[in-house]
Design a protein around this motif. Structure first.
Motif, PDB file in Angstrom:
ATOM      1  N   ASP A 166       0.901  -1.102  -0.171  1.00 20.38           N
ATOM      2  CA  ASP A 166      -0.037   0.076  -0.031  1.00 20.38           C
ATOM      3  C   ASP A 166       0.800   1.418  -0.074  1.00 20.38           C
ATOM      4  O   ASP A 166       0.567   2.245  -0.593  1.00 20.38           O
ATOM      5  CB  ASP A 166      -0.974  -0.021   1.388  1.00 20.38           C
ATOM      6  CG  ASP A 166      -2.106  -0.812   1.004  1.00 20.38           C
ATOM      7  OD1 ASP A 166      -2.707  -1.064   2.213  1.00 20.38           O
ATOM      8  OD2 ASP A 166      -2.268  -1.615   0.128  1.00 20.38           O
ATOM      9  N   ARG A 178      -8.144  -0.483  -5.705  1.00 25.66           N
ATOM     10  CA  ARG A 178      -7.098   0.462  -6.290  1.00 25.66           C
ATOM     11  C   ARG A 178      -8.078   1.482  -6.734  1.00 25.66           C
ATOM     12  O   ARG A 178      -8.921   1.217  -7.391  1.00 25.66           O
ATOM     13  CB  ARG A 178      -6.385  -0.273  -7.486  1.00 25.66           C
ATOM     14  CG  ARG A 178      -5.419  -1.147  -6.965  1.00 25.66           C
ATOM     15  CD  ARG A 178      -4.878  -1.789  -8.263  1.00 25.66           C
ATOM     16  NE  ARG A 178      -5.901  -2.359  -8.948  1.00 25.66           N
ATOM     17  CZ  ARG A 178      -5.843  -3.014 -10.340  1.00 25.66           C
ATOM     18  NH1 ARG A 178      -4.991  -2.394 -11.054  1.00 25.66           N
ATOM     19  NH2 ARG A 178      -6.785  -3.410 -10.773  1.00 25.66           N
ATOM     20  N   HIS A 218      -4.854  -2.903   0.419  1.00 25.11           N
ATOM     21  CA  HIS A 218      -4.905  -4.298   0.474  1.00 25.11           C
ATOM     22  C   HIS A 218      -5.403  -4.952   1.564  1.00 25.11           C
ATOM     23  O   HIS A 218      -5.068  -4.596   2.700  1.00 25.11           O
ATOM     24  CB  HIS A 218      -3.689  -5.197   0.154  1.00 25.11           C
ATOM     25  CG  HIS A 218      -2.804  -4.595  -1.290  1.00 25.11           C
ATOM     26  ND1 HIS A 218      -2.335  -3.666  -1.464  1.00 25.11           N
ATOM     27  CD2 HIS A 218      -2.940  -5.643  -2.432  1.00 25.11           C
ATOM     28  CE1 HIS A 218      -1.979  -3.637  -2.906  1.00 25.11           C
ATOM     29  NE2 HIS A 218      -1.948  -4.954  -3.181  1.00 25.11           N
ATOM     30  N   SER A 246      -8.376  -6.663  -2.848  1.00 27.92           N
ATOM     31  CA  SER A 246      -7.538  -5.364  -3.525  1.00 27.92           C
ATOM     32  C   SER A 246      -8.467  -4.264  -4.069  1.00 27.92           C
ATOM     33  O   SER A 246      -9.160  -4.467  -4.732  1.00 27.92           O
ATOM     34  CB  SER A 246      -6.642  -5.627  -4.639  1.00 27.92           C
ATOM     35  OG  SER A 246      -6.085  -4.610  -5.372  1.00 27.92           O
ATOM     36  N   THR A 306      -1.257   5.268  -8.380  1.00 27.17           N
ATOM     37  CA  THR A 306      -2.514   4.643  -7.721  1.00 27.17           C
ATOM     38  C   THR A 306      -2.382   4.475  -6.275  1.00 27.17           C
ATOM     39  O   THR A 306      -1.596   4.341  -5.799  1.00 27.17           O
ATOM     40  CB  THR A 306      -2.434   2.908  -8.451  1.00 27.17           C
ATOM     41  OG1 THR A 306      -2.383   3.174  -9.841  1.00 27.17           O
ATOM     42  CG2 THR A 306      -3.738   2.182  -8.014  1.00 27.17           C
ATOM     43  N   ASN A 308      -3.552   2.301  -3.415  1.00 26.54           N
ATOM     44  CA  ASN A 308      -4.017   0.957  -2.999  1.00 26.54           C
ATOM     45  C   ASN A 308      -4.273   0.665  -1.366  1.00 26.54           C
ATOM     46  O   ASN A 308      -3.823   1.368  -0.692  1.00 26.54           O
ATOM     47  CB  ASN A 308      -2.599   0.027  -3.238  1.00 26.54           C
ATOM     48  CG  ASN A 308      -2.661  -0.477  -4.540  1.00 26.54           C
ATOM     49  OD1 ASN A 308      -2.913  -1.280  -5.065  1.00 26.54           O
ATOM     50  ND2 ASN A 308      -1.233   0.577  -5.357  1.00 26.54           N
ATOM     51  N   THR A 323      -0.102  -4.073  -9.290  1.00 27.92           N
ATOM     52  CA  THR A 323       0.063  -4.141  -7.892  1.00 27.92           C
ATOM     53  C   THR A 323       0.422  -5.566  -7.698  1.00 27.92           C
ATOM     54  O   THR A 323       0.206  -6.351  -8.719  1.00 27.92           O
ATOM     55  CB  THR A 323      -1.087  -3.564  -7.091  1.00 27.92           C
ATOM     56  OG1 THR A 323      -0.579  -3.905  -5.795  1.00 27.92           O
ATOM     57  CG2 THR A 323      -2.234  -4.415  -7.273  1.00 27.92           C
TER      58      THR A 323
END
Lengths: 460, 179, 115
Positions: free
Chosen positions: B31, B131, B105, B129, B101, B103, B177
């Motif tokens: 992340d 994004r 998770h 995930s 991006t 992220n 990712t």
């Protein structure tokens, strides 16, 4: 085969085609990537009339093997018959339209609709129903209610194409002399090619034409868009395409292939020296089979599109179809192609390498997606979509005295193929039938002596 | 998804905690775009595999039902391949990564078992995930993971990972990712 | 007990099935399973279909229309959507000829009522 399919009625052409597609003045407008009415016309005048890729022969081993796919937005199943031929059917029961095949591939004795148990054999014949007595009492003629068959199906070097329009030109005529170039990938070794098993499917919020056009003749973007991927895979920038002293953009009927003659420029980005070596090893036999010129193409910096939406990269050996799902969305089907005769470890490297570079997780393709989505998204602006977009590079590059077949333009840093793609597209949108589609091709229909030159003339 | 995993001997609470912390840390690193540190969590012999899912009937099942080790995959990487992917993320010319991006998770449903090989652990988990890119793009996908964590020079590292996403069609244009 | 000629034993290869038309009692399917012969009604009990056009899998006949199965030796319905058993006929082999034995009418009527 008896034709049991209704053709799509042709509606009037849109009256502003020349405004959104003006190739003589080298411009298009973003609305071609956004408007629903243009998309509806495409479904009727492009996807219901052109030859569309459906499967590779290597995906079928025995009778009853099938692949489910789409032609435009139409669900179809391609089924291998007992005699080894392939037939394609609309994947919708003639009773109420339910899908009859819910899986993407496999082997079956036939297809049974889950709704009322209509049972079809692999040749599409309706052979029975649940509560068949009711049908007998209704004087039902099962021979009229088999699966609707796609009227034309044919293949070129293992690639199977189908066409909804029985009046369409033959596949051979449609592809024209482009096959001379396509052979460099699809017929460079004895035994031909096969697909690696499986298919990677993904979606993208872009118009199908942006992707198809990118592959038809846009190597220009590679040095900029893909700089990061090239540095990651090769440790340096993308080969400077403008440094090549010989490269071409060739097109015919909207198909296009742009290429250099550096043999391995494309395959090199997979970062597997064994693949470069393989191509160099087979090159002499390719030269015998296809001639010196084409032996330089087998993995060179290049890309191609067969109109409307089938594209490939020789070298990376990635094959894809941009399936339209509305004006602003595609489903992308991606396969990897290898020579049947290649050693297993080479095939394995291609399987992995192609996915590493050109797939939804591919280091190259990742940067394309964003570009293409935003070319589409900005066109939602009413004013933006009317602005002219430039498609004028390489205006006077047509080679008139060449032994090479098809319409040949000097240099692959060129928008000649893009112009030819959009010109053919707008011709189809204007034409009520195939006879009305103008033939704008100016090049040779066959290679001349020196282009076809082989080391061993008997191999021809 | 009818890939059948093994249920081996469950581990002690301490071992479970140790592996669980590693999984949580792994996701925090991803992340935070700490890719080099993430690579440091991988065993040199890493096999990182996310096969393509093929929508097949039960009677036509592939080697593992919906997937096959010889078919197309989204990731089928060793260390060299993963390093190349990270190298691209770190390039200033990775245009799709600027703006970055964002992220998130999520890992859940963690189970830890002893593997047949002493000192190795089989770790199962589910993931999600998320994004977000640009102003309004958001992509969410989920799945299961089947890991083998193994000792490398005194540290537990990820040696094998099988990632199974239920989708036969990825609902977005890329996966930029790691999972 | 009536007997109906089906075919010569030598004319039916192993693991194959053949339809023998019969207007009076309904068409009959005759099977050769590894040298052992069997006979059943040819018309599937589920929908209009000829079992003789189907495939033999071990000792089951797979109906070609909806792929339901029957156990050939007993006629028992085994696989969905077949639920009603298929009528079987005892086989008599004489001088290389195969015959199906048809029961007396009273016994026939009982079976139809159950069906």
């Amino acid at each position: 085969m008896t034709i049991n399919i209704e053709t799509v009625d042709v509606t009037n052409a849109l009256n502003d085609i020349d405004q959104f597609c003006d190739i003589p003045n080298a411009r298009i407008s973003g609305e071609i990537f956004y408007r629903s009415d243009i998309y509806e016309q495409e479904l009727e005048k492009v996807f219901a009339r052109c030859w569309l890729f459906v499967a590779h022969e290597s995906q079928f081993k025995k009778a009853g093997d099938y692949i489910a796919t789409t032609m435009g937005e139409d669900d179809v199943i391609v089924v291998r018959q007992k005699d080894g031929s392939h037939r394609a059917f609309i994947n919708a029961c003639p009773h109420r339209g339910n899908k009859v095949c819910f899986s993407e591939s496999g082997n079956a004795r036939g297809f049974i609709c889950n709704y009322h148990g209509w049972s079809f054999d692999i040749a599409g014949n309706l052979i029975g129903q649940h509560e068949s007595g009711v049908y007998e009492d209704s004087n039902f003629d099962a021979s009229q209610w088999g699966l609707r068959e796609v009227p034309l199906i044919d293949s070129y070097k293992g690639l199977i194409f189908a066409n909804f329009d029985a009046q369409a030109p033959s596949l051979k005529e449609y592809l024209g002399p482009m096959t001379w170039y396509f052979d460099a990938l699809f017929d460079n070794q004895e035994g031909g090619t096969e697909f690696v098993g499986g298919c990677i499917r993904s979606t993208m919020d872009c118009n199908w034409k942006i992707a198809a056009e990118n592959f038809v003749g846009d190597i220009l973007h590679a040095g900029w868009t893909h700089d990061s991927a090239a540095r990651a895979m090769l440790g340096g920038a993308v080969s400077k395409v403008s440094d090549f002293d010989e490269s071409y953009s060739v097109n015919w009927n909207g198909h296009g292939y742009e290429f250099a003659l550096d043999t391995v420029g494309n395959v090199a980005v997979l970062g597997e020296s064994a693949l470069n070596k393989y191509l160099h090893t087979i090159k002499p036999s390719v030269a015998e089979r296809l001639g010196d010129f084409r032996s330089n193409m087998i993995g060179s910096v290049s890309s191609a599109t067969i109109f409307p939406n089938f594209s490939f990269l020789p070298g990376q050996n990635t094959i894809r179809v941009w399936q339209p799902r509305g004006p602003n969305k595609i489903e992308l089907y991606t396969w990897v192609l290898v020579n049947k005769s290649a050693p297993e470890d080479i095939k394995e490297k291609w399987r992995k390498g192609a996915m590493m570079t050109f797939s939804p997780t591919g280091v190259f393709e990742m940067d394309d997606g964003e570009n293409w989505e935003y070319c589409t998204k900005t066109a939602r602006g009413k004013v933006t979509s009317k602005q002219h977009l430039y498609v004028g590079l390489g205006p006077d590059t047509l080679l008139k005295d060449t032994d090479l077949p098809a319409n040949v333009y000097a240099g692959q840093l060129n928008e000649a193929n893009s112009r030819a793609f959009y010109q053919y597209w707008s011709d189809l949108l204007k034409a009520p039938n195939w006879k009305a589609v103008p033939d704008r091709n100016v090049g040779r229909t066959e290679a001349g002596e020196s282009a076809a030159q082989c080391v061993n003339k008997e191999m021809g | 998804m009818f890939y059948k995993s093994e249920d081996n001997t469950p581990v002690s609470i301490d071992e479970f905690h140790r592996l669980h912390r590693l999984l949580a840390r792994e996701y925090r690193l991803l992340d935070e775009e700490r890719f080099e540190e993430w690579l440091g969590m991988l065993h040199p012999d890493i096999h990182y595999w996310m096969p393509g899912m093929e929508n097949r009937r039960r009677e036509n099942a592939l080697e593992h039902g919906f997937f096959d080790s010889q078919h197309m995959a989204l990731f089928d990487d060793g260390m060299r391949d993963l390093k190349r992917r990270v190298a691209r993320f770190l390039q200033p010319s990775a245009w799709a990564e600027n703006p970055a991006t964002r992220n998130v998770h999520i890992v859940a449903g963690v189970e830890v078992f002893h593997s047949e090989i002493s000192g190795e652990y089989a770790v199962y988990s589910t993931f999600q995930s998320i994004r977000a890119r640009g102003l309004d793009e958001e992509y969410v996908f989920s799945g299961r993971r089947y890991d083998t964590w193994s000792d490398d020079d005194g540290q537990l590292k990820l040696k094998k990972r099988l990632i199974l996403m239920p989708n036969a069609t990825l609902n977005c244009k890329n996966i930029n990712t790691f999972i | 007990m009536k007997q109906i000629f089906l075919c010569k034993a030598g004319d039916l290869p192993s693991e194959t099935v053949r339809k023998v038309e019969n207007a009076e009692y309904g068409d009959i399917a005759v099977y050769n399973l590894g040298g052992q012969f069997y006979a059943t009604a040819d018309l599937c009990t589920h929908a209009t279909a000829s079992l003789a056009a189907g495939d033999i899998e071990d000792d089951l006949i797979v109906c070609p229309v909806h792929w339901g199965t029957f156990h050939i030796p007993t006629g028992e319905a085994r696989g969905f959507p077949c639920e009603v058993g298929i009528k079987t006929y005892p086989i008599k082999e004489e001088n290389g000829d195969l015959y199906a034995l048809i029961e007396a009418p009273e016994q026939q009527a009982e079976l139809i009522a159950k069906g």
